[in-house]
Scaffold this motif. Sequence first.
Motif, PDB file in Angstrom:
ATOM      1  N   ASN A   1      37.220 -18.849  18.346  1.00 24.25           N
ATOM      2  CA  ASN A   1      38.068 -20.104  18.124  1.00 24.25           C
ATOM      3  C   ASN A   1      37.505 -21.331  19.023  1.00 24.25           C
ATOM      4  OD1 ASN A   1      40.055 -22.076  17.756  1.00 24.25           O
ATOM      5  ND2 ASN A   1      41.609 -20.487  17.551  1.00 24.25           N
ATOM      6  N   GLY A   2      36.868 -22.364  18.509  1.00 28.77           N
ATOM      7  CA  GLY A   2      36.356 -23.235  19.369  1.00 28.77           C
ATOM      8  C   GLY A   2      37.336 -24.271  19.420  1.00 28.77           C
TER       9      GLY A   2
ATOM     10  N   SER B   1      48.266 -20.066  27.964  1.00 31.23           N
ATOM     11  CA  SER B   1      47.014 -20.352  28.243  1.00 31.23           C
ATOM     12  C   SER B   1      46.574 -20.504  29.971  1.00 31.23           C
ATOM     13  CB  SER B   1      46.726 -21.844  27.801  1.00 31.23           C
ATOM     14  OG  SER B   1      47.366 -22.828  28.354  1.00 31.23           O
ATOM     15  N   VAL B   2      47.757 -20.234  30.626  1.00 29.13           N
ATOM     16  CA  VAL B   2      47.286 -19.801  31.928  1.00 29.13           C
ATOM     17  C   VAL B   2      46.513 -18.787  32.421  1.00 29.13           C
ATOM     18  CG1 VAL B   2      48.486 -19.882  34.342  1.00 29.13           C
ATOM     19  CG2 VAL B   2      49.505 -20.981  32.442  1.00 29.13           C
ATOM     20  N   GLU B   3      45.386 -18.997  33.315  1.00 26.61           N
ATOM     21  CA  GLU B   3      44.345 -18.272  33.639  1.00 26.61           C
ATOM     22  C   GLU B   3      44.837 -17.356  34.706  1.00 26.61           C
ATOM     23  OE1 GLU B   3      40.589 -19.805  33.497  1.00 26.61           O
ATOM     24  OE2 GLU B   3      40.965 -20.968  31.807  1.00 26.61           O
TER      25      GLU B   3
ATOM     26  N   ARG C   1      40.032 -27.309  28.165  1.00 27.38           N
ATOM     27  CA  ARG C   1      39.637 -26.138  27.884  1.00 27.38           C
ATOM     28  C   ARG C   1      39.804 -25.887  26.162  1.00 27.38           C
ATOM     29  NH1 ARG C   1      43.298 -22.427  30.831  1.00 27.38           N
ATOM     30  NH2 ARG C   1      44.638 -24.025  30.228  1.00 27.38           N
ATOM     31  N   THR C   2      38.981 -24.812  25.771  1.00 24.24           N
ATOM     32  CA  THR C   2      39.163 -24.335  24.411  1.00 24.24           C
ATOM     33  C   THR C   2      39.702 -22.952  24.224  1.00 24.24           C
ATOM     34  OG1 THR C   2      37.037 -23.097  24.261  1.00 24.24           O
ATOM     35  CG2 THR C   2      37.088 -25.751  23.749  1.00 24.24           C
TER      36      THR C   2
ATOM     37  N   ASP D   1      44.715 -29.336  20.996  1.00 23.46           N
ATOM     38  CA  ASP D   1      44.795 -29.596  19.582  1.00 23.46           C
ATOM     39  C   ASP D   1      45.935 -28.347  18.813  1.00 23.46           C
ATOM     40  OD1 ASP D   1      43.421 -31.629  19.729  1.00 23.46           O
ATOM     41  OD2 ASP D   1      41.656 -30.429  19.002  1.00 23.46           O
ATOM     42  N   VAL D   2      46.059 -27.375  19.667  1.00 22.81           N
ATOM     43  CA  VAL D   2      47.000 -26.237  19.068  1.00 22.81           C
ATOM     44  C   VAL D   2      48.130 -25.880  19.898  1.00 22.81           C
ATOM     45  CG1 VAL D   2      45.073 -24.930  18.026  1.00 22.81           C
ATOM     46  CG2 VAL D   2      45.718 -24.335  20.437  1.00 22.81           C
TER      47      VAL D   2
END
Length: 384
Positions: free
Chosen positions: A137-138, A100-102, A154-155, A143-144
């Motif tokens: 995917n919201g 998830s790193v941008e 973030r989502t 949560d994941v």
Amino acid sequence: MSGLPVAIVAGLHADARRTAVEEILRTVPGSIALHHDLTAAVDSAVHRTVRDADGLLGRGDAPLVNDCACCALREDLVPELLRLAHEGRYRLAVVELWDSVEPQAMAAVVAAAGAPLTLTGVATAVDPALVLPYLSNGDDLADVGLAAAPTDQRTVADTFARQLEHPTVIAVVEDGSSGESADDSDRALLAQLTPGARKVGVDGGALGSALLAGFDVAAAAARLHPACALLPQECDEHGVATLVWRRTRPFHPQRLYAALEDLTCAAARSRGRFWLADRPDTLLSWDAAGGALCVESVGPWLAALPDAAWEMVPAERRLAASLVWHPEHGDRCQYLTFTSPGLDRDGLLSLLDSCLLTDDEYAAGREGWRQLPHVVDDLLDPVT
């Protein structure tokens, strides 16, 4: 100490990302990969590995910084790259970012380090079959199990969208590891969402070459800034369409607010800039994915600035404004794009147009507009 080219490879599609990095290591002699695993960072530390085409060369831990895994990554990344540069044995260092790193933030970190490090490329690895599922995917990253910090809100969808839109290279990996096979619709969606990026397969060494071509951090930031963003173009191919909506009249705040849910859910991805009648001097950004919308103020329109302030505005923004300049409104405009399979173009056009000021409302002028209900304020100025 010799110079070391550095390339960044990002991506929530972990299997695709790993495949892309392994291919770079295989096809670029003297390349090495650095990866920080944030999986256990919430409880302990960030785990670092360094490897080449033959396997693992070293490992270590980076302690958390302010309970933030991404902060630990930033603190550890440059010293490790400098150590590799000091060894003088490598032709390319590949920074494989965790899920998830941008890439934008890490690209800025590497570029700011300066010599002997040179940022030569940024890519996001993508499995085309997963583009729509991830954009839809919201779920919150927390949560994941993909949050980078306890405060990460973030989502999956908005993180994936930013990973797609920052790089100049999209590494396309169609190896079937996801269990799904990409079709023409998947490829059309990916192509329409990433107009400024080169699409490169992972076979034959083309990816490694693309990541040595050079990367301009400032230009990449300009491509994403709402005032001058490179947005998708009008298109309709293989059941996937992009609608580009441009108008000069401002939105009626009350009618726009009432339509926000329908507009947000009308497309897999929508982006752009817009203006409200009750805030005529404020440039507002529109950013929607996964059924969630983010609206932000990004400062004044150029037309609202005194002439003396224009010299402080980046050239890219002045150019973008000149291309749409209106004799009365200046650069104030509606410029939104909606991209999705099965897009209801006619319905979307009708809904958007219905949110604009009517002739009578427009004739009231700015003093009249400012008296309209400020119903969008809750989105722009949330109560804390």
